[in-house]
Design a protein around this motif. Structure first.
Motif, short mmCIF file in Angstrom:
data_model
loop_
_atom_site.label_atom_id
_atom_site.label_comp_id
_atom_site.label_asym_id
_atom_site.label_seq_id
_atom_site.Cartn_x
_atom_site.Cartn_y
_atom_site.Cartn_z
N ALA A 32 0.83 -1.20 0.00
CA ALA A 32 0.00 0.00 0.00
C ALA A 32 0.86 1.25 0.00
O ALA A 32 0.56 2.22 -0.69
CB ALA A 32 -0.93 0.00 1.21
N PHE A 63 -6.33 -5.44 5.01
CA PHE A 63 -6.96 -4.16 4.67
C PHE A 63 -6.61 -3.10 5.71
O PHE A 63 -6.25 -1.98 5.38
CB PHE A 63 -8.48 -4.32 4.57
CG PHE A 63 -9.20 -3.01 4.40
CD1 PHE A 63 -9.26 -2.40 3.16
CD2 PHE A 63 -9.79 -2.38 5.49
CE1 PHE A 63 -9.91 -1.18 3.01
CE2 PHE A 63 -10.44 -1.17 5.35
CZ PHE A 63 -10.50 -0.57 4.10
N GLN A 64 -6.71 -3.46 6.99
CA GLN A 64 -6.41 -2.50 8.06
C GLN A 64 -4.94 -2.10 8.03
O GLN A 64 -4.61 -0.92 8.21
CB GLN A 64 -6.77 -3.08 9.43
CG GLN A 64 -6.70 -2.05 10.53
CD GLN A 64 -7.66 -0.89 10.32
OE1 GLN A 64 -8.85 -1.10 10.11
NE2 GLN A 64 -7.17 0.33 10.38
N LYS A 67 -4.55 0.32 5.15
CA LYS A 67 -5.19 1.60 5.48
C LYS A 67 -4.32 2.40 6.45
O LYS A 67 -4.11 3.59 6.26
CB LYS A 67 -6.56 1.33 6.09
CG LYS A 67 -7.33 2.57 6.42
CD LYS A 67 -8.71 2.24 6.97
CE LYS A 67 -9.42 3.52 7.31
NZ LYS A 67 -10.31 3.40 8.42
N ASP A 68 -3.81 1.73 7.48
CA ASP A 68 -2.95 2.41 8.46
C ASP A 68 -1.71 2.98 7.80
O ASP A 68 -1.29 4.11 8.09
CB ASP A 68 -2.54 1.45 9.58
CG ASP A 68 -3.70 1.03 10.47
OD1 ASP A 68 -4.77 1.69 10.42
OD2 ASP A 68 -3.54 0.04 11.20
N GLU A 71 -2.58 6.04 5.65
CA GLU A 71 -2.90 7.22 6.47
C GLU A 71 -1.66 7.85 7.08
O GLU A 71 -1.67 9.02 7.43
CB GLU A 71 -3.91 6.84 7.56
CG GLU A 71 -5.28 6.55 7.00
CD GLU A 71 -6.27 6.04 8.03
OE1 GLU A 71 -5.84 5.66 9.15
OE2 GLU A 71 -7.47 5.99 7.70
#
Length: 74
Positions: A32, A63-64, A67-68, A71
C-alpha cells in the motif's frame, strides 16, 4: 500510465499480502505504501487529471494494515 489511455481509476491487488506474505513483516502495508507513493507522484505531476486509486486486500487484517500505512504517508 492512466493518462495516456484516458483512464480515471487504477486498481492494485495487494499481492503477496495474505498467505503468501514472504519475508516482510507487513506486506500489505508495504504494498500500500508503494502504491501510495506512486499515486502521490502521479497527482503531483498531473494535478488537473482526476484519477482514483483502488486497493484490494486479502482480508480484513491486511486491509487494516494497508489503510494504516496509507494514512501515515507524508
Amino acid at each position: 500510465m492512466p493518462k495516456n489511455y484516458n483512464l480515471h481509476s487504477i486498481s492494485f491487488s495487494l499481492i503477496s499480502s495474505g498467505i503468501f506474505r514472504g519475508n516482510l513483516s507487513n506486506p500489505a502495508g508495504e504494498s500500500a505504501k508503494q502504491c501510495g507513493y506512486a499515486y502521490k507522484k502521479f497527482i503531483q505531476e498531473f494535478p488537473n487529471y482526476e484519477v482514483d486509486l483502488i486497493l484490494s486486500a486479502f482480508g480484513s487484517a491486511e486491509f487494516q494494515n494497508a489503510k494504516d500505512e496509507l494514512e501515515s504517508l507524508p
